[in-house]
Design a protein around this motif. Structure first.
Motif, PDB file in Angstrom:
ATOM      1  N   LYS A 111       0.811  -1.223   0.000  1.00 19.70           N
ATOM      2  CA  LYS A 111       0.000   0.000   0.000  1.00 19.70           C
ATOM      3  C   LYS A 111       0.839   1.265   0.000  1.00 19.70           C
ATOM      4  CE  LYS A 111      -4.388  -1.742   1.556  1.00 19.70           C
ATOM      5  NZ  LYS A 111      -5.344  -1.977   2.612  1.00 19.70           N
ATOM      6  N   GLU A 112       2.050   1.174   0.551  1.00 20.87           N
ATOM      7  CA  GLU A 112       2.911   2.368   0.597  1.00 20.87           C
ATOM      8  C   GLU A 112       3.722   2.549  -0.686  1.00 20.87           C
ATOM      9  OE1 GLU A 112       5.100   1.904   4.215  1.00 20.87           O
ATOM     10  OE2 GLU A 112       3.441   2.690   5.437  1.00 20.87           O
ATOM     11  N   HIS A 113       3.655   1.557  -1.567  1.00 16.81           N
ATOM     12  CA  HIS A 113       4.430   1.636  -2.815  1.00 16.81           C
ATOM     13  C   HIS A 113       3.815   2.689  -3.741  1.00 16.81           C
ATOM     14  CE1 HIS A 113       6.345   0.338  -6.563  1.00 16.81           C
ATOM     15  NE2 HIS A 113       7.247  -0.253  -5.781  1.00 16.81           N
ATOM     16  N   PRO A 114       4.638   3.462  -4.484  1.00 17.95           N
ATOM     17  CA  PRO A 114       4.088   4.458  -5.412  1.00 17.95           C
ATOM     18  C   PRO A 114       3.124   3.846  -6.438  1.00 17.95           C
ATOM     19  CG  PRO A 114       6.509   4.581  -5.338  1.00 17.95           C
ATOM     20  CD  PRO A 114       6.106   3.470  -4.431  1.00 17.95           C
ATOM     21  N   ASN A 115       3.345   2.559  -6.806  1.00 16.15           N
ATOM     22  CA  ASN A 115       2.457   1.882  -7.766  1.00 16.15           C
ATOM     23  C   ASN A 115       1.478   0.938  -7.077  1.00 16.15           C
ATOM     24  OD1 ASN A 115       3.166   2.883 -10.233  1.00 16.15           O
ATOM     25  ND2 ASN A 115       4.906   1.474 -10.451  1.00 16.15           N
ATOM     26  N   ALA A 116       1.009   1.321  -5.880  1.00 15.90           N
ATOM     27  CA  ALA A 116       0.190   0.410  -5.060  1.00 15.90           C
ATOM     28  C   ALA A 116      -1.020  -0.147  -5.816  1.00 15.90           C
ATOM     29  CB  ALA A 116      -0.261   1.125  -3.798  1.00 15.90           C
ATOM     30  N   ALA A 117      -1.739   0.747  -6.512  1.00 14.07           N
ATOM     31  CA  ALA A 117      -2.971   0.303  -7.181  1.00 14.07           C
ATOM     32  C   ALA A 117      -2.649  -0.780  -8.214  1.00 14.07           C
ATOM     33  CB  ALA A 117      -3.650   1.490  -7.842  1.00 14.07           C
ATOM     34  N   LYS A 118      -1.577  -0.565  -8.972  1.00 11.73           N
ATOM     35  CA  LYS A 118      -1.174  -1.525  -9.999  1.00 11.73           C
ATOM     36  C   LYS A 118      -0.762  -2.864  -9.358  1.00 11.73           C
ATOM     37  CE  LYS A 118       1.899  -1.649 -13.919  1.00 11.73           C
ATOM     38  NZ  LYS A 118       3.219  -1.238 -14.301  1.00 11.73           N
ATOM     39  N   LYS A 119      -0.024  -2.747  -8.245  1.00  9.67           N
ATOM     40  CA  LYS A 119       0.475  -3.958  -7.579  1.00  9.67           C
ATOM     41  C   LYS A 119      -0.673  -4.813  -7.045  1.00  9.67           C
ATOM     42  CE  LYS A 119       5.178  -2.947  -6.508  1.00  9.67           C
ATOM     43  NZ  LYS A 119       5.763  -4.139  -7.092  1.00  9.67           N
ATOM     44  N   LEU A 120      -1.728  -4.147  -6.582  1.00 12.19           N
ATOM     45  CA  LEU A 120      -2.886  -4.887  -6.073  1.00 12.19           C
ATOM     46  C   LEU A 120      -3.687  -5.469  -7.241  1.00 12.19           C
ATOM     47  CD1 LEU A 120      -4.070  -2.589  -3.150  1.00 12.19           C
ATOM     48  CD2 LEU A 120      -3.384  -4.984  -2.943  1.00 12.19           C
ATOM     49  N   LYS A 121      -3.855  -4.661  -8.277  1.00 11.91           N
ATOM     50  CA  LYS A 121      -4.687  -5.059  -9.412  1.00 11.91           C
ATOM     51  C   LYS A 121      -4.125  -6.277 -10.163  1.00 11.91           C
ATOM     52  CE  LYS A 121      -6.939  -2.831 -13.250  1.00 11.91           C
ATOM     53  NZ  LYS A 121      -6.620  -1.847 -14.250  1.00 11.91           N
ATOM     54  N   LYS A 122      -2.798  -6.337 -10.226  1.00 14.70           N
ATOM     55  CA  LYS A 122      -2.220  -7.438 -11.016  1.00 14.70           C
ATOM     56  C   LYS A 122      -2.272  -8.786 -10.276  1.00 14.70           C
ATOM     57  CE  LYS A 122       2.726  -7.623 -10.140  1.00 14.70           C
ATOM     58  NZ  LYS A 122       4.061  -7.497 -10.640  1.00 14.70           N
ATOM     59  N   ARG A 123      -2.674  -8.761  -8.982  1.00 10.18           N
ATOM     60  CA  ARG A 123      -2.692 -10.002  -8.195  1.00 10.18           C
ATOM     61  C   ARG A 123      -4.127 -10.397  -7.824  1.00 10.18           C
ATOM     62  NH1 ARG A 123       2.262  -7.269  -6.131  1.00 10.18           N
ATOM     63  NH2 ARG A 123       3.971  -8.710  -6.555  1.00 10.18           N
ATOM     64  N   PRO A 124      -4.736 -11.274  -8.636  1.00 10.37           N
ATOM     65  CA  PRO A 124      -6.148 -11.634  -8.389  1.00 10.37           C
ATOM     66  C   PRO A 124      -6.381 -12.166  -6.978  1.00 10.37           C
ATOM     67  CG  PRO A 124      -5.293 -12.708 -10.378  1.00 10.37           C
ATOM     68  CD  PRO A 124      -4.150 -11.999  -9.762  1.00 10.37           C
ATOM     69  N   LEU A 125      -5.383 -12.855  -6.419  1.00  9.05           N
ATOM     70  CA  LEU A 125      -5.599 -13.466  -5.101  1.00  9.05           C
ATOM     71  C   LEU A 125      -5.449 -12.470  -3.949  1.00  9.05           C
ATOM     72  CD1 LEU A 125      -3.836 -16.916  -5.693  1.00  9.05           C
ATOM     73  CD2 LEU A 125      -6.262 -16.382  -5.858  1.00  9.05           C
ATOM     74  N   LEU A 126      -5.182 -11.200  -4.280  1.00  9.70           N
ATOM     75  CA  LEU A 126      -5.141 -10.165  -3.231  1.00  9.70           C
ATOM     76  C   LEU A 126      -6.395  -9.280  -3.279  1.00  9.70           C
ATOM     77  CD1 LEU A 126      -1.512  -8.687  -3.015  1.00  9.70           C
ATOM     78  CD2 LEU A 126      -2.655 -10.189  -1.394  1.00  9.70           C
ATOM     79  N   ALA A 127      -7.337  -9.636  -4.163  1.00 11.19           N
ATOM     80  CA  ALA A 127      -8.526  -8.787  -4.337  1.00 11.19           C
ATOM     81  C   ALA A 127      -9.346  -8.727  -3.047  1.00 11.19           C
ATOM     82  CB  ALA A 127      -9.376  -9.313  -5.485  1.00 11.19           C
ATOM     83  N   ASP A 128      -9.398  -9.846  -2.328  1.00 17.33           N
ATOM     84  CA  ASP A 128     -10.154  -9.902  -1.079  1.00 17.33           C
ATOM     85  C   ASP A 128      -9.143 -10.138   0.051  1.00 17.33           C
ATOM     86  OD1 ASP A 128     -11.496 -10.893   1.166  1.00 17.33           O
ATOM     87  OD2 ASP A 128     -13.047 -11.875  -0.034  1.00 17.33           O
ATOM     88  N   LEU A 129      -8.920  -9.108   0.878  1.00 16.72           N
ATOM     89  CA  LEU A 129      -7.830  -9.197   1.859  1.00 16.72           C
ATOM     90  C   LEU A 129      -8.106 -10.226   2.961  1.00 16.72           C
ATOM     91  CD1 LEU A 129      -6.376  -5.603   2.309  1.00 16.72           C
ATOM     92  CD2 LEU A 129      -5.513  -7.500   0.957  1.00 16.72           C
ATOM     93  N   LYS A 130      -9.386 -10.462   3.238  1.00 15.34           N
ATOM     94  CA  LYS A 130      -9.713 -11.471   4.258  1.00 15.34           C
ATOM     95  C   LYS A 130      -9.299 -12.864   3.747  1.00 15.34           C
ATOM     96  CE  LYS A 130     -13.563 -12.936   7.184  1.00 15.34           C
ATOM     97  NZ  LYS A 130     -13.995 -14.182   6.546  1.00 15.34           N
TER      98      LYS A 130
END
Ligand code: S3P
Length: 173
Positions: A111-130
């Motif tokens: 989340k602190e990375h400058p490209n946070a949105a991209k880093k989350l979006k490219k990883r389908p298994l991180l879509a739901d944090l729970k």
């Protein structure tokens, strides 16, 4: 085949790619990334492969990569996707190095990375944090069991992790 590979395993977002890039600056190793190989094989992004063909299809591609690594790759630092550790021939590919960190620290790092949105979006298994936390809890003991070397990367720069990795690999050899 006798291999001199190093395999980096660990949860999504722990920093395998960043550490790998640092290690190749500090050593004679070159690096490859299993996700990059899969994207080249299919000419598609991982998230598209998951969306169009599903996770089982992706895992089969990982298996193909694992077989190729065992037969054909030497003296290489292999950075892997977070689920690649399940390949049954992992131990035959090289020394297994786990990059370890608590779940919350990993998410904070992303989340602190400058490209946070991209880093989350490219990883389908991180879509739901729970669900991602459940996956982390299930995998962490398995990562630890497999690893020849463990590096706690929490609050450390890739430079520091790289030095620690090379020192521990030398000792292990
Ligand atoms: C996965 C991790 C991803 C990628 C795919 C599945 C996993 O790689 O291989 O989205 O199962 O943990 P990173 O660990 O590089 O994010």
């Amino acid at each position: 085949m006798r291999t001199n590979n190093i395999i980096l395993i660990g949860f999504m977002g722990v920093g395998k790619g960043s550490v790998a890039r640092e290690v190749i600056r500090d050593s004679k190793y070159m690096t490859i990334d299993t996700d990059d190989l899969i994207e080249s094989m299919e000419n598609k992004k991982i998230k598209t492969i998951f969306a169009e063909k599903g996770e089982a299809y992706f895992r089969n591609l990982e298996k193909k990569v694992a077989q190729w690594l065992e037969l054909s790759v030497q003296n290489t630092l292999i950075s892997t996707g977070g689920g690649f550790y399940k390949q049954i021939n992992l131990k035959k590919i090289g020394i297994i190095v786990l990059l370890d960190s608590p779940f919350d620290a990993i998410i904070k790092r992303i989340k602190e990375h400058p490209n946070a949105a991209k880093k989350l979006k490219k990883r389908p298994l991180l879509a739901d944090l729970k669900k991602a936390k459940e996956l982390y809890d299930a995998r962490r003991p398995e990562y630890l069991k497999l690893a020849d070397i463990v590096i706690d990367v929490t609050n450390k720069t890739p430079e520091v992790c790289s030095k620690e990795l090379l020192k521990k690999v030398k000792k292990h050899a």
